[in-house]
Design a protein around this motif. Sequence first.
Motif, PDB file in Angstrom:
ATOM      1  N   GLY A   1     -38.994  44.272 142.016  1.00  0.00           N
ATOM      2  CA  GLY A   1     -38.968  43.010 141.304  1.00  0.00           C
ATOM      3  C   GLY A   1     -40.247  42.201 141.413  1.00  0.00           C
ATOM      4  O   GLY A   1     -40.301  41.076 140.913  1.00  0.00           O
ATOM      5  N   SER A   2     -41.283  42.754 142.016  1.00  0.00           N
ATOM      6  CA  SER A   2     -42.553  42.025 142.134  1.00  0.00           C
ATOM      7  C   SER A   2     -43.356  42.139 140.839  1.00  0.00           C
ATOM      8  O   SER A   2     -43.112  43.012 140.003  1.00  0.00           O
ATOM      9  N   VAL A   3     -44.335  41.244 140.697  1.00  0.00           N
ATOM     10  CA  VAL A   3     -45.188  41.212 139.508  1.00  0.00           C
ATOM     11  C   VAL A   3     -46.643  41.413 139.927  1.00  0.00           C
ATOM     12  O   VAL A   3     -47.116  40.788 140.880  1.00  0.00           O
ATOM     13  N   THR A   4     -47.320  42.271 139.216  1.00  0.00           N
ATOM     14  CA  THR A   4     -48.757  42.501 139.383  1.00  0.00           C
ATOM     15  C   THR A   4     -49.402  42.268 138.026  1.00  0.00           C
ATOM     16  O   THR A   4     -48.924  42.786 137.015  1.00  0.00           O
ATOM     17  N   LYS A   5     -50.471  41.488 137.999  1.00  0.00           N
ATOM     18  CA  LYS A   5     -51.096  41.139 136.715  1.00  0.00           C
ATOM     19  C   LYS A   5     -52.492  41.735 136.598  1.00  0.00           C
ATOM     20  O   LYS A   5     -53.287  41.693 137.535  1.00  0.00           O
ATOM     21  N   LEU A   6     -52.770  42.285 135.402  1.00  0.00           N
ATOM     22  CA  LEU A   6     -54.088  42.784 135.063  1.00  0.00           C
ATOM     23  C   LEU A   6     -54.581  42.083 133.795  1.00  0.00           C
ATOM     24  O   LEU A   6     -53.779  41.761 132.908  1.00  0.00           O
ATOM     25  N   THR A   7     -55.868  41.862 133.732  1.00  0.00           N
ATOM     26  CA  THR A   7     -56.507  41.418 132.504  1.00  0.00           C
ATOM     27  C   THR A   7     -57.418  42.533 132.010  1.00  0.00           C
ATOM     28  O   THR A   7     -58.200  43.084 132.786  1.00  0.00           O
ATOM     29  N   VAL A   8     -57.275  42.890 130.752  1.00  0.00           N
ATOM     30  CA  VAL A   8     -58.116  43.920 130.153  1.00  0.00           C
ATOM     31  C   VAL A   8     -58.996  43.240 129.106  1.00  0.00           C
ATOM     32  O   VAL A   8     -58.506  42.728 128.101  1.00  0.00           O
ATOM     33  N   LYS A   9     -60.288  43.227 129.358  1.00  0.00           N
ATOM     34  CA  LYS A   9     -61.243  42.578 128.455  1.00  0.00           C
ATOM     35  C   LYS A   9     -62.221  43.612 127.940  1.00  0.00           C
ATOM     36  O   LYS A   9     -62.941  44.236 128.721  1.00  0.00           O
ATOM     37  N   ASP A  10     -62.204  43.810 126.634  1.00  0.00           N
ATOM     38  CA  ASP A  10     -63.089  44.787 125.997  1.00  0.00           C
ATOM     39  C   ASP A  10     -62.986  46.148 126.679  1.00  0.00           C
ATOM     40  O   ASP A  10     -63.990  46.827 126.905  1.00  0.00           O
ATOM     41  N   GLY A  11     -61.739  46.537 127.032  1.00  0.00           N
ATOM     42  CA  GLY A  11     -61.494  47.844 127.624  1.00  0.00           C
ATOM     43  C   GLY A  11     -61.678  47.939 129.125  1.00  0.00           C
ATOM     44  O   GLY A  11     -61.420  48.990 129.708  1.00  0.00           O
ATOM     45  N   HIS A  12     -62.114  46.869 129.777  1.00  0.00           N
ATOM     46  CA  HIS A  12     -62.343  46.879 131.222  1.00  0.00           C
ATOM     47  C   HIS A  12     -61.162  46.217 131.939  1.00  0.00           C
ATOM     48  O   HIS A  12     -60.809  45.068 131.638  1.00  0.00           O
ATOM     49  N   TYR A  13     -60.585  46.930 132.896  1.00  0.00           N
ATOM     50  CA  TYR A  13     -59.392  46.469 133.607  1.00  0.00           C
ATOM     51  C   TYR A  13     -59.784  45.681 134.854  1.00  0.00           C
ATOM     52  O   TYR A  13     -60.636  46.109 135.628  1.00  0.00           O
ATOM     53  N   LYS A  14     -59.109  44.561 135.058  1.00  0.00           N
ATOM     54  CA  LYS A  14     -59.315  43.739 136.254  1.00  0.00           C
ATOM     55  C   LYS A  14     -57.955  43.322 136.794  1.00  0.00           C
ATOM     56  O   LYS A  14     -57.075  42.905 136.043  1.00  0.00           O
ATOM     57  N   VAL A  15     -57.769  43.443 138.112  1.00  0.00           N
ATOM     58  CA  VAL A  15     -56.514  43.030 138.749  1.00  0.00           C
ATOM     59  C   VAL A  15     -56.605  41.555 139.127  1.00  0.00           C
ATOM     60  O   VAL A  15     -57.484  41.154 139.886  1.00  0.00           O
ATOM     61  N   ASN A  16     -55.683  40.749 138.589  1.00  0.00           N
ATOM     62  CA  ASN A  16     -55.644  39.319 138.913  1.00  0.00           C
ATOM     63  C   ASN A  16     -54.872  39.057 140.202  1.00  0.00           C
ATOM     64  O   ASN A  16     -55.299  38.236 141.024  1.00  0.00           O
ATOM     65  N   TYR A  17     -53.729  39.732 140.362  1.00  0.00           N
ATOM     66  CA  TYR A  17     -52.971  39.634 141.607  1.00  0.00           C
ATOM     67  C   TYR A  17     -52.028  40.824 141.703  1.00  0.00           C
ATOM     68  O   TYR A  17     -51.742  41.498 140.709  1.00  0.00           O
ATOM     69  N   PHE A  18     -51.577  41.085 142.935  1.00  0.00           N
ATOM     70  CA  PHE A  18     -50.748  42.247 143.243  1.00  0.00           C
ATOM     71  C   PHE A  18     -49.528  41.827 144.044  1.00  0.00           C
ATOM     72  O   PHE A  18     -49.626  41.028 144.975  1.00  0.00           O
ATOM     73  N   ASN A  19     -48.359  42.353 143.658  1.00  0.00           N
ATOM     74  CA  ASN A  19     -47.150  42.229 144.477  1.00  0.00           C
ATOM     75  C   ASN A  19     -46.709  40.773 144.662  1.00  0.00           C
ATOM     76  O   ASN A  19     -46.346  40.353 145.758  1.00  0.00           O
ATOM     77  N   ASN A  20     -46.731  39.996 143.587  1.00  0.00           N
ATOM     78  CA  ASN A  20     -46.305  38.599 143.627  1.00  0.00           C
ATOM     79  C   ASN A  20     -44.782  38.555 143.550  1.00  0.00           C
ATOM     80  O   ASN A  20     -44.184  38.986 142.569  1.00  0.00           O
ATOM     81  N   THR A  21     -44.163  38.032 144.607  1.00  0.00           N
ATOM     82  CA  THR A  21     -42.693  37.991 144.649  1.00  0.00           C
ATOM     83  C   THR A  21     -42.121  36.570 144.597  1.00  0.00           C
ATOM     84  O   THR A  21     -40.954  36.390 144.267  1.00  0.00           O
ATOM     85  N   THR A  22     -42.931  35.591 144.925  1.00  0.00           N
ATOM     86  CA  THR A  22     -42.398  34.212 144.977  1.00  0.00           C
ATOM     87  C   THR A  22     -43.325  33.180 144.339  1.00  0.00           C
ATOM     88  O   THR A  22     -42.862  32.114 143.946  1.00  0.00           O
ATOM     89  N   GLY A  23     -44.609  33.460 144.249  1.00  0.00           N
ATOM     90  CA  GLY A  23     -45.548  32.472 143.750  1.00  0.00           C
ATOM     91  C   GLY A  23     -45.429  32.227 142.258  1.00  0.00           C
ATOM     92  O   GLY A  23     -44.776  32.991 141.523  1.00  0.00           O
ATOM     93  N   LYS A  24     -46.090  31.207 141.781  1.00  0.00           N
ATOM     94  CA  LYS A  24     -46.072  30.877 140.366  1.00  0.00           C
ATOM     95  C   LYS A  24     -46.764  31.962 139.565  1.00  0.00           C
ATOM     96  O   LYS A  24     -47.826  32.456 139.959  1.00  0.00           O
ATOM     97  N   LEU A  25     -46.188  32.309 138.441  1.00  0.00           N
ATOM     98  CA  LEU A  25     -46.760  33.338 137.591  1.00  0.00           C
ATOM     99  C   LEU A  25     -47.475  32.695 136.404  1.00  0.00           C
ATOM    100  O   LEU A  25     -46.929  31.816 135.752  1.00  0.00           O
ATOM    101  N   LYS A  26     -48.708  33.137 136.182  1.00  0.00           N
ATOM    102  CA  LYS A  26     -49.452  32.601 135.037  1.00  0.00           C
ATOM    103  C   LYS A  26     -50.361  33.659 134.469  1.00  0.00           C
ATOM    104  O   LYS A  26     -50.483  34.748 135.031  1.00  0.00           O
TER     105      LYS A  26
END
Length: 220
Positions: A195-220
Amino acid sequence: MATIELYLVRHGQTYLNKYHRMQGWSDSPLTDQGIADADRVGQRLAKIPFAAAYASDMLRAQTTAQHILAANDTLDVADLQTAPALREENFGFFEGLDSTFTAHFVGSPVGSHSYDAMIRDLTIEKTRDLIKEHDPFHDAENDQEFWDRLQPGLDAIVAAAQDGDKVVIATHGTTIRSIVSKYSDIDVASSAKNGSVTKLTVKDGHYKVNYFNNTTGKLK
């Protein structure tokens, strides 16, 4: 340049998770706790205006995605798309076996006695290769085979999106750890929680990890 945001969600707890069994291409239903995991993350993601939703073709990921979409303000369950490329790693011969036994069998010759320890000591990529080497049937995926399957699936999701789109993907623990390991320096020796959330941003084909394994913090 197009910018796409990917929200990777690990499925809720399954019975094989509960019994500490290897669960790659094997599948089992969500437990009551797993349903609660899916409902909880659905509420956390409810206000995010997703443009698309994907899940692996495994039951546990699809069920989790359905609960997420049932709570979402923008999409509904009918919008879910599934893709085999998003599956968990295939553990081959070790599928369904006790995870502690498997880790000891594979890792003890190199001094690692748990799956997390192997990832910490060897990297997740070399751990995958080691599991393949110890599989007497050689059905387990090595690192190259894993990425030959997964990367085109991720790239296809990004290619189908428009600039500024937010996309939710219900997938699996080792899959998420592997993506984070490839595209960041974040420590993945501890698994993404159900149930955790991990966020990536893909800009012009390049992947970047914004956060990993967020279980309680605010999601944006």
